[in-house]
Design an enzyme around this catalytic site. Structure first.
Site, PDB file in Angstrom:
ATOM      1  CB  SER A   4      -0.938   0.419   1.417  1.00 52.69           C
ATOM      2  OG  SER A   4      -0.866   1.413   1.268  1.00 52.69           O
ATOM      3  CE1 TYR A  26      -6.598   4.479  -0.992  1.00 47.72           C
ATOM      4  CE2 TYR A  26      -4.608   4.686   0.913  1.00 47.72           C
ATOM      5  CZ  TYR A  26      -5.347   4.221   0.974  1.00 47.72           C
ATOM      6  OH  TYR A  26      -6.788   3.220   1.776  1.00 47.72           O
ATOM      7  CB  THR A  52      -6.632   2.951  -3.738  1.00 52.23           C
ATOM      8  OG1 THR A  52      -6.508   1.848  -3.611  1.00 52.23           O
ATOM      9  CG2 THR A  52      -8.504   2.714  -2.710  1.00 52.23           C
ATOM     10  CE  LYS A 151      -8.936  -2.704  -2.151  1.00 54.40           C
ATOM     11  NZ  LYS A 151      -9.163  -1.201  -1.200  1.00 54.40           N
ATOM     12  CG  HIS A 175     -12.106   1.108   1.678  1.00 51.02           C
ATOM     13  ND1 HIS A 175     -11.221   1.772   0.188  1.00 51.02           N
ATOM     14  CD2 HIS A 175     -10.925   1.253   2.670  1.00 51.02           C
ATOM     15  CE1 HIS A 175      -9.521   1.921   1.288  1.00 51.02           C
ATOM     16  NE2 HIS A 175      -9.926   1.660   2.726  1.00 51.02           N
TER      17      HIS A 175
HETATM   18  C1  LIG Z   1      -6.615  -1.617   8.995  1.00 49.71           C
HETATM   19  C2  LIG Z   1      -6.767  -1.563   6.845  1.00 49.71           C
HETATM   20  C3  LIG Z   1      -6.228  -1.047   6.323  1.00 49.71           C
HETATM   21  C4  LIG Z   1      -6.709  -0.610   5.213  1.00 49.71           C
HETATM   22  N1  LIG Z   1      -5.676  -0.060   3.965  1.00 49.71           N
HETATM   23  C5  LIG Z   1      -5.771   0.177   2.747  1.00 49.71           C
HETATM   24  C6  LIG Z   1      -4.850   0.882   1.765  1.00 49.71           C
HETATM   25  O1  LIG Z   1      -4.149   1.078   1.924  1.00 49.71           O
HETATM   26  N2  LIG Z   1      -5.736   0.946   0.165  1.00 49.71           N
HETATM   27  C7  LIG Z   1      -6.987   0.404  -0.378  1.00 49.71           C
HETATM   28  O2  LIG Z   1      -6.558   0.185  -1.473  1.00 49.71           O
HETATM   29  N3  LIG Z   1      -7.559  -0.415   1.023  1.00 49.71           N
HETATM   30  C8  LIG Z   1      -7.905  -0.058   2.515  1.00 49.71           C
HETATM   31  N4  LIG Z   1      -8.134  -1.134   3.223  1.00 49.71           N
HETATM   32  C9  LIG Z   1      -8.960  -1.851   2.539  1.00 49.71           C
HETATM   33  C10 LIG Z   1      -8.769  -3.057   1.958  1.00 49.71           C
HETATM   34  O3  LIG Z   1      -8.147  -3.064   0.702  1.00 49.71           O
HETATM   35  C11 LIG Z   1      -9.572  -3.872   1.799  1.00 49.71           C
HETATM   36  O4  LIG Z   1     -10.585  -3.210   0.666  1.00 49.71           O
HETATM   37  C12 LIG Z   1     -11.389  -4.308   3.313  1.00 49.71           C
HETATM   38  O5  LIG Z   1     -10.431  -4.481   4.104  1.00 49.71           O
HETATM   39  C13 LIG Z   1     -11.626  -5.792   2.542  1.00 49.71           C
HETATM   40  O6  LIG Z   1     -12.463  -6.286   3.402  1.00 49.71           O
HETATM   41  P1  LIG Z   1     -12.444  -6.767   4.615  1.00 49.71           P
HETATM   42  O7  LIG Z   1     -11.290  -5.983   5.819  1.00 49.71           O
HETATM   43  O8  LIG Z   1     -13.351  -6.962   4.776  1.00 49.71           O
HETATM   44  O9  LIG Z   1     -12.341  -8.459   4.017  1.00 49.71           O
HETATM   45  C14 LIG Z   1      -7.767  -0.907   4.311  1.00 49.71           C
HETATM   46  C15 LIG Z   1      -8.290  -1.869   5.217  1.00 49.71           C
HETATM   47  C16 LIG Z   1      -8.180  -1.919   6.596  1.00 49.71           C
HETATM   48  C17 LIG Z   1      -8.931  -2.727   7.629  1.00 49.71           C
END
Ligand SMILES: Cc1cc2nc3c(=O)[nH]c(=O)nc-3n(C[C@H](O)[C@H](O)[C@H](O)COP(=O)(O)O)c2cc1C
Length: 277
Positions: A4, A26, A52, A151, A175
């Site tokens: 990320s 991002y 994203t 994404k 997300h």
């Molecule tokens: C703590 C945390 C940090 C995340 N950071 C990012 C990120 O930096 N970039 C991104 O595209 N998605 C990020 N996400 C979203 C995840 O990539 C993903 O879309 C999402 O967690 C999927 O859902 P789930 O947790 O129910 O499996 C983050 C999610 C969490 C929980």
């Protein structure tokens, strides 16, 4: 390995340690910041560039406010207390990081190293994402020779636009429901998005917790799924072994569920396994 933009580890170091590497950006919607970043990721030898699209502004995470977590990180009395009452984390995570790499920085938001996580300028530096538009995807497509993925799409119309802008794949995602209240889940729009895919790969994430969730997503048109929090929780409890355990639980569930459905492999999953009432 998918890295990320908000990671504190340099993207070049991650690439060196992995055969296959994806970079997730991002992006501020500014050509002059996007172009050098794309060049940096390409020079580091990444295979796939992920944009994203569903975090144009910071969300209002009330649970974070309740828990006293904020960006930029501020040493409030509560943060101070939490830190000194978790000596294992203090020594083995925080102190080891500062000792080995110095004060943590956002390393990969731009072509150059970003501000430290304690910086007051942090939000200004990672801002302007609400200017991001399809013309920036077009710009990246012209400059980036590897695979390009968007994404954070939910609507079939956006999937069509992604295809028309030369993307190799889309990640259908809200997300993990962490951005906008009442957002439709990716599972609902997946069949319509799959109908728009052309030669793109359709991936999906959000709420995948059980083997049957994976099977439902594949039946509704996903080529494969991603999993977020279950693996994070595994990592929090037991590090790499915790993630391995979460993977093995899910693997066993999928295997058992396929047998209970009367099919032998993922390839035999068809849309008629799912009933919509
Ligand atoms: C703590 C945390 C940090 C995340 N950071 C990012 C990120 O930096 N970039 C991104 O595209 N998605 C990020 N996400 C979203 C995840 O990539 C993903 O879309 C999402 O967690 C999927 O859902 P789930 O947790 O129910 O499996 C983050 C999610 C969490 C929980």
């Amino acid at each position: 390995m998918i890295l990320s933009a908000s990671s504190l580890i340099r993207l070049e170091d991650v690439r060196a340690a992995n055969q296959q590497a994806w970079y997730q950006a991002y992006l501020a919607g500014l050509d002059e910041r996007i172009e050098p970043l794309v060049d940096r990721v390409a020079a580091a030898g990444y295979d796939t560039f992920v944009v994203t699209a569903d975090v144009p502004v910071p969300p209002n995470r009330e649970n974070n406010i309740r828990n006293g977590f904020q960006v930029p990180l501020e040493i409030t009395p509560r943060v101070f207390w939490d830190t000194i009452t978790h000596p294992d984390w203090l020594l083995n995570t925080w102190a080891r990081t500062v000792f080995n790499h110095g004060m943590p920085h956002f390393e990969n938001m731009d072509a150059k190293r970003g501000p430290p996580v304690l910086s007051k300028n942090l939000m200004r530096n990672i801002g302007s994402r609400d200017q991001l538009a399809w013309k920036h995807v077009e710009l990246i497509r012209k400059r980036w020779r590897g695979k390009l993925v968007v994404k954070g799409l939910i609507s079939p119309e956006d999937a069509r636009l992604a295809r028309e802008h030369g993307c190799d794949g889309v990640m259908v995602s809200n997300h993990g429901g962490r951005q906008l209240d009442y957002t439709v889940s990716g599972l609902r729009t997946l069949p319509e998005i799959a109908a728009q895919k052309g030669s793109m790969t359709v991936m999906m994430d959000g709420g995948i917790r059980r083997g049957t969730d994976v099977i439902k997503a594949l039946a509704l048109g996903a080529d494969f799924v991603w999993i977020g929090r279950p693996f994070l929780y595994g990592a929090v409890v037991a590090g790499e072994a915790g993630v391995a355990r979460a993977i093995s639980l899910l693997h066993a569930e999928i295997d058992r569920d396929l047998a209970l459905l009367g099919i032998r492999s993922l390839k035999e999953i068809t849309a008629d396994l799912v009933r919509k009432y």
